[in-house]
Design a protein around this motif. Sequence first.
Motif, PDB file in Angstrom:
ATOM      1  N   ALA A 114      45.008  40.991  41.564  1.00 56.68           N
ATOM      2  CA  ALA A 114      44.203  40.097  40.729  1.00 56.68           C
ATOM      3  C   ALA A 114      42.774  40.633  40.606  1.00 56.68           C
ATOM      4  O   ALA A 114      42.174  40.602  39.521  1.00 56.68           O
ATOM      5  N   LYS A 115      42.236  41.163  41.709  1.00 62.19           N
ATOM      6  CA  LYS A 115      40.895  41.772  41.671  1.00 62.19           C
ATOM      7  C   LYS A 115      40.875  42.977  40.745  1.00 62.19           C
ATOM      8  O   LYS A 115      39.936  43.184  39.982  1.00 62.19           O
ATOM      9  N   LEU A 116      41.928  43.794  40.853  1.00 67.32           N
ATOM     10  CA  LEU A 116      42.024  44.986  40.018  1.00 67.32           C
ATOM     11  C   LEU A 116      42.105  44.594  38.535  1.00 67.32           C
ATOM     12  O   LEU A 116      41.474  45.228  37.685  1.00 67.32           O
ATOM     13  N   ALA A 117      42.847  43.530  38.237  1.00 68.71           N
ATOM     14  CA  ALA A 117      42.922  43.040  36.853  1.00 68.71           C
ATOM     15  C   ALA A 117      41.533  42.616  36.377  1.00 68.71           C
ATOM     16  O   ALA A 117      41.153  42.889  35.232  1.00 68.71           O
ATOM     17  N   GLY A 118      40.769  41.983  37.251  1.00 67.37           N
ATOM     18  CA  GLY A 118      39.404  41.591  36.909  1.00 67.37           C
ATOM     19  C   GLY A 118      38.508  42.789  36.640  1.00 67.37           C
ATOM     20  O   GLY A 118      37.688  42.779  35.719  1.00 67.37           O
ATOM     21  N   LYS A 119      38.686  43.851  37.433  1.00 72.00           N
ATOM     22  CA  LYS A 119      37.900  45.079  37.220  1.00 72.00           C
ATOM     23  C   LYS A 119      38.244  45.707  35.872  1.00 72.00           C
ATOM     24  O   LYS A 119      37.363  46.166  35.151  1.00 72.00           O
ATOM     25  N   TYR A 120      39.542  45.743  35.551  1.00 74.67           N
ATOM     26  CA  TYR A 120      39.953  46.286  34.258  1.00 74.67           C
ATOM     27  C   TYR A 120      39.332  45.483  33.122  1.00 74.67           C
ATOM     28  O   TYR A 120      38.853  46.050  32.135  1.00 74.67           O
ATOM     29  N   ALA A 121      39.342  44.155  33.269  1.00 73.22           N
ATOM     30  CA  ALA A 121      38.789  43.290  32.224  1.00 73.22           C
ATOM     31  C   ALA A 121      37.287  43.524  32.074  1.00 73.22           C
ATOM     32  O   ALA A 121      36.772  43.582  30.952  1.00 73.22           O
TER      33      ALA A 121
END
Length: 185
Positions: A114-121
Amino acid sequence: MAAYDKADLERRMAGAVESLKHDLNGLRTGRASTALLDPVTVEVYGSHMPLTQVATVSVPEPRMLSVQVWDKSNVGPVEKAIRSAGLGLNPINDGQTLRLPIPDLTEERRKELAKLAGKYAEASRIAVRNVRRDGMDNLKTDEKKGVIAEDERKRHETEVQKLTDATIADLDAAAAAKEKEILGK
């Protein structure tokens, strides 16, 4: 000639959204997807190649990936590339076929994803803001050159801002949907 090109800004912002969606597809959510192996590159024939250029990837079961390597001599390098890609997948060698069982996600791993998805966003939001900045700079350049008037520049700046806001809303929606999927809520 005018430096401002609205169609180019729209294309570049849409590209940021597509890039984010592609990156998010590569995040594992507990279900098998061929997109999980998109970032894997294999060193064969003296160069680095995408996995899809040396093997066929399929999903025979909901929690299993199958990688059919075309050349038997490339099975070892493909297996090594999948293990070293950091995807948390351990291939099972079955001749020229590698089977990849998709393990259950732990709560800790879900939070990391979920953190990684936030970084991508966030990286995509930055890209969109950079496109907006380029558009605004082009409008100011056009005004200085006398190509457009001040009121026309302001009108175009409003259009660019509306496009930026809509694109960032799309990015946020895609990221929120992926986080919800990852966290299982």
